[in-house]
Design a protein around this motif. Sequence first.
Motif, PDB file in Angstrom:
ATOM      1  N   UNK A 166      40.904  50.206  31.064  1.00  0.00           N
ATOM      2  CA  UNK A 166      39.948  50.582  31.353  1.00  0.00           C
ATOM      3  C   UNK A 166      39.383  49.239  30.998  1.00  0.00           C
ATOM      4  N   UNK A 167      39.867  47.924  31.174  1.00  0.00           N
ATOM      5  CA  UNK A 167      39.141  46.586  31.130  1.00  0.00           C
ATOM      6  C   UNK A 167      38.898  46.474  33.239  1.00  0.00           C
ATOM      7  N   UNK A 168      38.014  45.604  32.709  1.00  0.00           N
ATOM      8  CA  UNK A 168      37.323  45.356  34.537  1.00  0.00           C
ATOM      9  C   UNK A 168      38.092  43.861  34.572  1.00  0.00           C
ATOM     10  N   UNK A 169      38.770  43.471  35.772  1.00  0.00           N
ATOM     11  CA  UNK A 169      38.486  42.293  36.245  1.00  0.00           C
ATOM     12  C   UNK A 169      37.567  42.134  36.784  1.00  0.00           C
ATOM     13  N   UNK A 170      37.740  39.968  37.021  1.00  0.00           N
ATOM     14  CA  UNK A 170      35.962  39.129  37.364  1.00  0.00           C
ATOM     15  C   UNK A 170      36.483  40.153  39.054  1.00  0.00           C
ATOM     16  N   UNK A 171      36.782  41.237  40.123  1.00  0.00           N
ATOM     17  CA  UNK A 171      36.110  41.179  41.185  1.00  0.00           C
ATOM     18  C   UNK A 171      35.907  43.170  40.870  1.00  0.00           C
ATOM     19  N   UNK A 172      36.180  43.803  38.987  1.00  0.00           N
ATOM     20  CA  UNK A 172      34.940  44.790  38.876  1.00  0.00           C
ATOM     21  C   UNK A 172      36.253  46.455  39.466  1.00  0.00           C
ATOM     22  N   UNK A 173      36.733  45.442  39.341  1.00  0.00           N
ATOM     23  CA  UNK A 173      38.808  46.998  39.708  1.00  0.00           C
ATOM     24  C   UNK A 173      38.891  46.834  38.234  1.00  0.00           C
ATOM     25  N   UNK A 174      39.306  48.379  37.801  1.00  0.00           N
ATOM     26  CA  UNK A 174      39.430  49.193  36.789  1.00  0.00           C
ATOM     27  C   UNK A 174      41.453  49.211  36.647  1.00  0.00           C
ATOM     28  N   UNK A 175      41.682  48.367  35.424  1.00  0.00           N
ATOM     29  CA  UNK A 175      42.709  48.504  34.808  1.00  0.00           C
ATOM     30  C   UNK A 175      42.950  49.866  34.101  1.00  0.00           C
TER      31      UNK A 175
END
Length: 758
Positions: A381-390
């Motif tokens: 559910x976390x977002x990467x710096x480029x807004x891809x969801x884990x």
Amino acid sequence: MTGRSIPHESAALHVTGQAGYADDLPLPADALHACLGLSECAHGRIARLDLDAVRAAPGVVDVLTAADLPGVNDVSPNGLGDDPILADGVVRFWGQPLFAVIARTRDQARRAARLAGVDYDPLPHVLTPQDAQAAGTGYVTDPLTLRRGDAEADMARAPHRISGRIAIGGQDHFYLEGQIALALPGEGDEVSLFVSTQHPSEVQHMVAHALNVASHAVTVSVRRMGGGFGGKETQMNLFACVAAIAAKRLGRAVKIRPDRDDDMIATGKRHDFVVDYQVGFDDQGRIAAVQADLAARCGFSADLSGPVTDRALFHADNAYFYPSVRLSSHPMRTNTVSNTAFRGFGGPQGVLTAERMIEEIAYATGRDTLAVRRANLYRPGDLTPYHQQIEDDLLPGLFDQLEQGCDYAARRQAVLDWNSRGGVIRRGIALTPVKFGISFTATHFNQAGALVHVYADGSIALNHGGTEMGQGLHTKVAQVVADAFQCPLDRVRITATSTGKVPNTSATAASSGTDLNGMAALDAADQIKARLVAFVAERWQCPPDQVRFAPGQIMAGDTAIPWEQAIRAAYMARVHLSAAGFYKTPKIHWDRATGKGRPFYYFACGAACSEVAVDTLTGEYRILRSDILHDVGRSLNPALDIGQIEGAFVQGAGWLTSEELWWSDDGRLRTHAPSTYKIPLASDRPRIFNVALADSVNAEPTVGRSKAVGEPPFMLGISVFEAIGHAVASVADYARAPRLDAPATPERVLTAIERLRP
């Protein structure tokens, strides 16, 4: 057939010396040889280029300059027009090709190339990213910034803040087989090339532009390479163009194979980075905000520096969640060879940045680096710096399994106890993760084609767009096809990669070779299988849903038809037994303008624990033990995957320890041969080396539910670098971060030790 440790398809040929490479191809009797004349100026205008002595040298047939090129004088892979085949008026790095000599023998071409008279009007030159920033030489391509949250405000509110800088060195590919191209002129405007390249279609297009002909006039073939590591993704283009232009101009076969020195001087390398970072965190070591500026030495032209520096940002989080983040790339123009793709493609530099910040936090809070890593791991559910969801949660389990399996806690305490006694030899230990995105960030490259023929005797010919450079790609794809038809592996033969068979291929890079080409080959096999099912159902009077493929035969209900018999019958009934397969990666999308999207189809993860011993009087060190647990999904070939993990780890450790690139002030690369550039030796591998594959299955429907393996384990070598840092920090009782720059040569280690001593 998949899931088994099948030997590499060329293993016996490799060890017996029978594997054929481009240099082994027999030459026509009148074949000629080319050699490049390289500049001896980092930046300047060519005031005089006197080639009379070159032309008059024994055996010389022709000399090419920029004025002799029939088409476009450019091999830039991005279409920017900034990467000339031969310099035209201005040189922009020491070692830039000025002309090409064509002679009857290779020795004659080499000797003649040294006879040119060249004068330069020098211009200012810059060699490092810092110098480029100070001089304002600008970027070779557009920079990128990734943002999420308000990093500035959250940084200001963080209980603790640390700022620092890390210099990260480059790396030469040092492939065993150097760059090489053989061009054979054909009728009309046709030309055939046999080259060592990871990207046959790009060579085809570059040669076509240089010759001013259509792509269909150029055929490029690759049977195998003696290593590539990214160094043959774009860097082969220049050599292929020179060979092709000379071959068409003279109507004779032309071969070019540069010396190792010329190869290292004139071809690009892994990008050096200088990273300025700031991290905010709380008392428990949890990250609140991150800001970082990643400046890269890109060289005189863009080449692949745009996507390389982009991917460095994509991996500057590694496995950790940054609640607020701002990451910026600075692809700096320098008067050095244009840097290019290298295993990991900028990702390793980004991952090392993340690990440096983790290390800073650990020493500032007095906590074990592993505890800080655990506290900051991504969760679903976390977002990467480029807004891809884990979407998965593999790393905590990998950490648990590796920590217990290698007895990390007890060994770390033993290291602390050892160091507490003082002494010359200090030990260090570190357990580090990797989370690596799989897909080309240029979305259009995520496609592949394949061609499968089933012959009337039941044998199968397979061709796909990927290239074999020792990694076992051909073996895995052959396993996929054999598994699809349920036939023995020896019934499948992979032929040389050729632009005349599969067009518009993507480079074998980004760890995507098996994902893309395996699925394309499976698509082709499935097309043929569908035709066979329909035929068998009709011939043997069986419902189609009762036709199935079994080992060595096709079952029509309870009737078993031997494979060869079924294929022969299908041929006699005029069933089409050939198919072109295609695959494109689903789900991925990327908007560079907004810095948002899903650039990666999935992530490959792993973890490594390394222990080292460091001599505090000399800075020398040994890797005592390394334990690796790596996620490859459901492995198509465990033996090949473990081999890739071992090789990647050692190459990654070499990048961070012994492989140092060094330029003199005049811009000349001084580490241009095995005598001055130190790759890891067999004796440098860990004394104890344990590698295991994680028990996992790819959540995405990849071929066999496997995962990519080429690049991700390269970054596990960072565990060695971190362990060296741990040993260095012991001289100051772990009160200060060691702040080692990479590579951690003995000289740098010794300097850090002296800096930390009370």
